[in-house]
Design a protein around this motif. Structure first.
Motif, mmCIF file in Angstrom:
data_model
loop_
_atom_site.group_PDB
_atom_site.id
_atom_site.type_symbol
_atom_site.label_atom_id
_atom_site.label_comp_id
_atom_site.label_asym_id
_atom_site.label_seq_id
_atom_site.Cartn_x
_atom_site.Cartn_y
_atom_site.Cartn_z
ATOM 1 N N GLU A 1 -6.561 -7.388 3.893
ATOM 2 C CA GLU A 1 -6.996 -6.063 4.100
ATOM 3 C C GLU A 1 -5.770 -5.016 4.601
ATOM 4 O OE1 GLU A 1 -11.019 -5.371 6.272
ATOM 5 O OE2 GLU A 1 -9.339 -4.501 7.838
ATOM 6 N N GLY A 2 -5.457 -3.970 3.872
ATOM 7 C CA GLY A 2 -4.528 -3.133 4.181
ATOM 8 C C GLY A 2 -3.420 -2.853 3.312
ATOM 9 N N ARG B 1 -1.792 -1.336 0.750
ATOM 10 C CA ARG B 1 -1.889 0.069 -0.130
ATOM 11 C C ARG B 1 -1.475 0.360 -1.485
ATOM 12 N NH1 ARG B 1 -0.576 3.319 5.173
ATOM 13 N NH2 ARG B 1 0.126 1.454 5.866
ATOM 14 N N CYS C 1 3.830 -2.907 -1.127
ATOM 15 C CA CYS C 1 3.414 -3.827 -0.198
ATOM 16 C C CYS C 1 3.240 -5.329 -0.740
ATOM 17 C CB CYS C 1 1.898 -3.471 0.268
ATOM 18 S SG CYS C 1 1.999 -1.765 1.019
ATOM 19 N N GLU D 1 0.101 -11.261 8.548
ATOM 20 C CA GLU D 1 -0.283 -10.103 9.368
ATOM 21 C C GLU D 1 0.675 -9.601 10.195
ATOM 22 O OE1 GLU D 1 -3.558 -12.167 11.601
ATOM 23 O OE2 GLU D 1 -5.042 -11.505 10.070
ATOM 24 N N GLY E 1 1.147 -5.872 9.804
ATOM 25 C CA GLY E 1 0.167 -5.030 10.219
ATOM 26 C C GLY E 1 -1.115 -5.163 9.370
ATOM 27 N N TYR E 2 -0.952 -6.202 8.284
ATOM 28 C CA TYR E 2 -1.993 -6.528 7.221
ATOM 29 C C TYR E 2 -2.951 -7.222 7.978
ATOM 30 C CZ TYR E 2 1.533 -4.653 4.339
ATOM 31 O OH TYR E 2 2.481 -3.689 3.923
ATOM 32 N N ARG E 3 -4.401 -7.425 7.603
ATOM 33 C CA ARG E 3 -5.223 -8.200 7.965
ATOM 34 C C ARG E 3 -5.762 -9.458 7.259
ATOM 35 N NH1 ARG E 3 -10.346 -8.717 10.831
ATOM 36 N NH2 ARG E 3 -11.333 -6.950 9.482
ATOM 37 N N THR F 1 -8.599 -11.430 5.885
ATOM 38 C CA THR F 1 -10.187 -11.579 6.204
ATOM 39 C C THR F 1 -10.682 -12.731 5.830
ATOM 40 O OG1 THR F 1 -10.505 -10.186 4.225
ATOM 41 C CG2 THR F 1 -10.137 -9.177 5.987
ATOM 42 N N CYS G 1 4.511 3.853 1.016
ATOM 43 C CA CYS G 1 3.638 3.954 2.143
ATOM 44 C C CYS G 1 4.126 3.142 3.429
ATOM 45 C CB CYS G 1 2.451 3.397 1.632
ATOM 46 S SG CYS G 1 2.271 1.477 1.539
ATOM 47 N N GLY H 1 2.897 0.844 4.763
ATOM 48 C CA GLY H 1 2.972 -0.454 4.665
ATOM 49 C C GLY H 1 4.067 -1.222 4.262
#
Lengths: 71, 71
Positions: free
Chosen positions: A9-10, A12, A16, A61, A64-66, A68, B13, B15
């Protein structure tokens, strides 16, 4: 050798995804990585005797990503 | 200790910026890093006896970004 798909998640953009791939490639024990912005997934082939799934998730992570889900 | 500001093309971005920061933080000899999507710049404080400016630029470029200036 083990293969895990991490749902992320995250993400963008493609940038990334490419940068996470480089981060994962740097982990000892990692043999192959593909990260897709479109699917929001990282597929990692690795030696579980050298690197754990938890450590790979932590690497994803850290910026800052997650993570899931893992399968 | 040396401080270099790398101007980066291709950051799309926040990210991307966060993930490049993690990549640079992993380099031996790097003491502090900030990467800004807004300004398109990475500021890196490092020990030039351990890591070179060229190596830091290569680290930034590996995922597909481009270093267009250093100061």
């Amino acid at each position: 050798m083990k293969n895990t798909i991490f749902r992320i998640e995250g993400l963008r953009c493609d940038g990334c995804a490419s940068t996470i791939k480089v981060l994962l490639d740097k982990e000892p024990g990692v043999k192959a990585v593909s990260v897709s912005f479109a699917s929001g997934e990282a597929r990692v082939l690795y030696d579980p005797g050298i690197v754990t799934e938890d450590r790979l998730a932590a690497t994803i992570e850290r910026p800052g990503y997650r993570v899931t889900a893992r399968q």
